[in-house]
Motif scaffolding. Structure first.
Motif, PDB file in Angstrom:
ATOM      1  N   SER A 189       0.839  -1.193   0.000  1.00 36.78           N
ATOM      2  CA  SER A 189       0.000   0.000   0.000  1.00 36.78           C
ATOM      3  C   SER A 189       0.880   1.251   0.000  1.00 36.78           C
ATOM      4  CB  SER A 189      -0.908   0.011   1.236  1.00 36.78           C
ATOM      5  OG  SER A 189      -0.153   0.321   2.395  1.00 36.78           O
ATOM      6  N   GLU A 190       0.280   2.359  -0.372  1.00 38.76           N
ATOM      7  CA  GLU A 190       1.038   3.617  -0.400  1.00 38.76           C
ATOM      8  C   GLU A 190       1.495   4.013   0.997  1.00 38.76           C
ATOM      9  OE1 GLU A 190      -0.739   6.697  -2.822  1.00 38.76           O
ATOM     10  OE2 GLU A 190      -1.554   5.165  -4.141  1.00 38.76           O
ATOM     11  N   TYR A 191       0.679   3.677   1.994  1.00 36.63           N
ATOM     12  CA  TYR A 191       1.041   3.966   3.381  1.00 36.63           C
ATOM     13  C   TYR A 191       2.267   3.138   3.790  1.00 36.63           C
ATOM     14  CZ  TYR A 191       0.674   3.938   8.499  1.00 36.63           C
ATOM     15  OH  TYR A 191       0.937   4.024   9.844  1.00 36.63           O
ATOM     16  N   SER A 192       2.248   1.856   3.471  1.00 39.17           N
ATOM     17  CA  SER A 192       3.396   0.989   3.772  1.00 39.17           C
ATOM     18  C   SER A 192       4.631   1.470   3.036  1.00 39.17           C
ATOM     19  CB  SER A 192       3.102  -0.458   3.376  1.00 39.17           C
ATOM     20  OG  SER A 192       2.031  -0.956   4.113  1.00 39.17           O
ATOM     21  N   SER A 193       4.425   1.907   1.819  1.00 42.18           N
ATOM     22  CA  SER A 193       5.525   2.422   1.019  1.00 42.18           C
ATOM     23  C   SER A 193       6.113   3.683   1.659  1.00 42.18           C
ATOM     24  CB  SER A 193       5.025   2.716  -0.394  1.00 42.18           C
ATOM     25  OG  SER A 193       6.041   3.209  -1.185  1.00 42.18           O
ATOM     26  N   LEU A 194       5.249   4.541   2.184  1.00 38.71           N
ATOM     27  CA  LEU A 194       5.710   5.752   2.873  1.00 38.71           C
ATOM     28  C   LEU A 194       6.564   5.376   4.086  1.00 38.71           C
ATOM     29  CD1 LEU A 194       5.644   8.861   3.541  1.00 38.71           C
ATOM     30  CD2 LEU A 194       3.631   8.326   4.928  1.00 38.71           C
ATOM     31  N   LEU A 195       6.057   4.465   4.916  1.00 37.42           N
ATOM     32  CA  LEU A 195       6.811   4.073   6.117  1.00 37.42           C
ATOM     33  C   LEU A 195       8.145   3.430   5.746  1.00 37.42           C
ATOM     34  CD1 LEU A 195       4.085   2.721   8.581  1.00 37.42           C
ATOM     35  CD2 LEU A 195       5.010   5.027   8.355  1.00 37.42           C
ATOM     36  N   SER A 196       8.142   2.645   4.698  1.00 44.61           N
ATOM     37  CA  SER A 196       9.378   2.012   4.231  1.00 44.61           C
ATOM     38  C   SER A 196      10.369   3.068   3.766  1.00 44.61           C
ATOM     39  CB  SER A 196       9.044   1.030   3.105  1.00 44.61           C
ATOM     40  OG  SER A 196      10.217   0.467   2.601  1.00 44.61           O
ATOM     41  N   ASP A 197       9.879   4.037   3.012  1.00 45.54           N
ATOM     42  CA  ASP A 197      10.718   5.132   2.526  1.00 45.54           C
ATOM     43  C   ASP A 197      11.293   5.937   3.693  1.00 45.54           C
ATOM     44  OD1 ASP A 197      11.873   6.916   0.574  1.00 45.54           O
ATOM     45  OD2 ASP A 197      10.224   8.304   0.977  1.00 45.54           O
ATOM     46  N   LEU A 198      10.450   6.230   4.668  1.00 43.20           N
ATOM     47  CA  LEU A 198      10.918   6.975   5.840  1.00 43.20           C
ATOM     48  C   LEU A 198      11.968   6.162   6.589  1.00 43.20           C
ATOM     49  CD1 LEU A 198       7.515   8.405   7.158  1.00 43.20           C
ATOM     50  CD2 LEU A 198       9.332   9.690   6.024  1.00 43.20           C
ATOM     51  N   SER A 199      11.707   4.864   6.758  1.00 42.11           N
ATOM     52  CA  SER A 199      12.637   3.992   7.486  1.00 42.11           C
ATOM     53  C   SER A 199      14.020   3.962   6.842  1.00 42.11           C
ATOM     54  CB  SER A 199      12.090   2.565   7.561  1.00 42.11           C
ATOM     55  OG  SER A 199      10.971   2.511   8.397  1.00 42.11           O
ATOM     56  N   GLU A 200      14.044   3.974   5.534  1.00 42.11           N
ATOM     57  CA  GLU A 200      15.324   3.948   4.815  1.00 42.11           C
ATOM     58  C   GLU A 200      16.150   5.204   5.085  1.00 42.11           C
ATOM     59  OE1 GLU A 200      14.636   3.268   0.655  1.00 42.11           O
ATOM     60  OE2 GLU A 200      13.523   1.417   1.066  1.00 42.11           O
ATOM     61  N   ASN A 201      15.493   6.263   5.506  1.00 41.33           N
ATOM     62  CA  ASN A 201      16.180   7.533   5.745  1.00 41.33           C
ATOM     63  C   ASN A 201      16.351   7.855   7.223  1.00 41.33           C
ATOM     64  OD1 ASN A 201      16.569   8.833   2.959  1.00 41.33           O
ATOM     65  ND2 ASN A 201      14.485   8.038   2.896  1.00 41.33           N
ATOM     66  N   ILE A 202      16.120   6.862   8.064  1.00 40.69           N
ATOM     67  CA  ILE A 202      16.268   7.053   9.510  1.00 40.69           C
ATOM     68  C   ILE A 202      17.346   6.082  10.000  1.00 40.69           C
ATOM     69  CG2 ILE A 202      15.147   6.859  11.766  1.00 40.69           C
ATOM     70  CD1 ILE A 202      12.488   7.537  10.381  1.00 40.69           C
ATOM     71  N   THR A 203      18.438   6.623  10.504  1.00 44.29           N
ATOM     72  CA  THR A 203      19.519   5.793  11.037  1.00 44.29           C
ATOM     73  C   THR A 203      19.191   5.375  12.467  1.00 44.29           C
ATOM     74  OG1 THR A 203      20.734   7.649  11.982  1.00 44.29           O
ATOM     75  CG2 THR A 203      21.209   7.093   9.663  1.00 44.29           C
ATOM     76  N   ASN A 204      20.000   4.471  13.012  1.00 42.08           N
ATOM     77  CA  ASN A 204      19.798   4.064  14.407  1.00 42.08           C
ATOM     78  C   ASN A 204      19.990   5.249  15.347  1.00 42.08           C
ATOM     79  OD1 ASN A 204      19.248   1.472  13.616  1.00 42.08           O
ATOM     80  ND2 ASN A 204      21.301   0.698  14.056  1.00 42.08           N
ATOM     81  N   GLU A 205      20.905   6.140  15.003  1.00 37.21           N
ATOM     82  CA  GLU A 205      21.111   7.352  15.804  1.00 37.21           C
ATOM     83  C   GLU A 205      19.861   8.235  15.749  1.00 37.21           C
ATOM     84  OE1 GLU A 205      23.881  11.062  15.062  1.00 37.21           O
ATOM     85  OE2 GLU A 205      25.081   9.337  15.720  1.00 37.21           O
ATOM     86  N   ASP A 206      19.260   8.318  14.555  1.00 37.91           N
ATOM     87  CA  ASP A 206      18.021   9.086  14.397  1.00 37.91           C
ATOM     88  C   ASP A 206      16.911   8.508  15.264  1.00 37.91           C
ATOM     89  OD1 ASP A 206      19.188  10.751  12.454  1.00 37.91           O
ATOM     90  OD2 ASP A 206      18.492   9.488  10.798  1.00 37.91           O
ATOM     91  N   VAL A 207      16.845   7.174  15.351  1.00 35.34           N
ATOM     92  CA  VAL A 207      15.805   6.524  16.150  1.00 35.34           C
ATOM     93  C   VAL A 207      15.905   6.988  17.600  1.00 35.34           C
ATOM     94  CG1 VAL A 207      14.945   4.322  17.061  1.00 35.34           C
ATOM     95  CG2 VAL A 207      15.566   4.508  14.648  1.00 35.34           C
TER      96      VAL A 207
END
Length: 130
Positions: A2-20
């Motif tokens: 889904s587009e929502y899942s795709s958004l979360l996946s895209d966001l996750s790819e741009n968030i490092t462990n330090e960002d978390v």
């Protein structure tokens, strides 16, 4: 996907462990410390927020706020693009909804976007030496 899942996946790819760690810190009032310690990835963070009604396919205001206070305009812009294109919530509709982060997010979007051909200032060539 889904587009929502795709958004979360895209966001996750741009968030490092330090960002978390920074994002968890920004929402420490909403995540008890014992649960916060077990969240080590962005996917786990999103999952926790969904389970605790802080994030849903049609309600992204919480993460918009977190991305804003965490100074992540890149992530914030992606969420806003999703909201305006997928959910069809425009800036004008925004005023009457519970999603109230657009005014501050709009400034980031304007900073990040590429200028149009008309907005680029063209300089005259340097004068020729005599």
């Amino acid at each position: 996907m889904s587009e929502y899942s795709s958004l979360l996946s895209d966001l996750s790819e741009n968030i490092t462990n330090e960002d978390v760690e920074q994002l968890k810190s920004a929402c420490k009032e909403d995540i008890p410390e014992e649960q916060s310690n077990s969240i080590i990835s962005s996917k786990e963070w999103f999952s926790y927020l969904e389970k605790n009604d802080k994030l849903a396919q049609d309600d992204l205001s919480y993460i918009e706020h977190i991305f804003e206070i965490s100074r992540r305009p890149d992530l914030l812009t992606r969420v806003i693009e999703y909201r305006t294109t997928v959910l069809k919530i425009s800036e004008d509709d925004e005023i009457d909804t519970k999603l109230t982060r657009i005014p501050s997010a709009k400034k980031y979007k304007d900073i990040i976007r590429q200028p149009s051909e008309d907005e680029i200032i063209k300089l005259a060539p340097p004068p020729k030496k005599a």
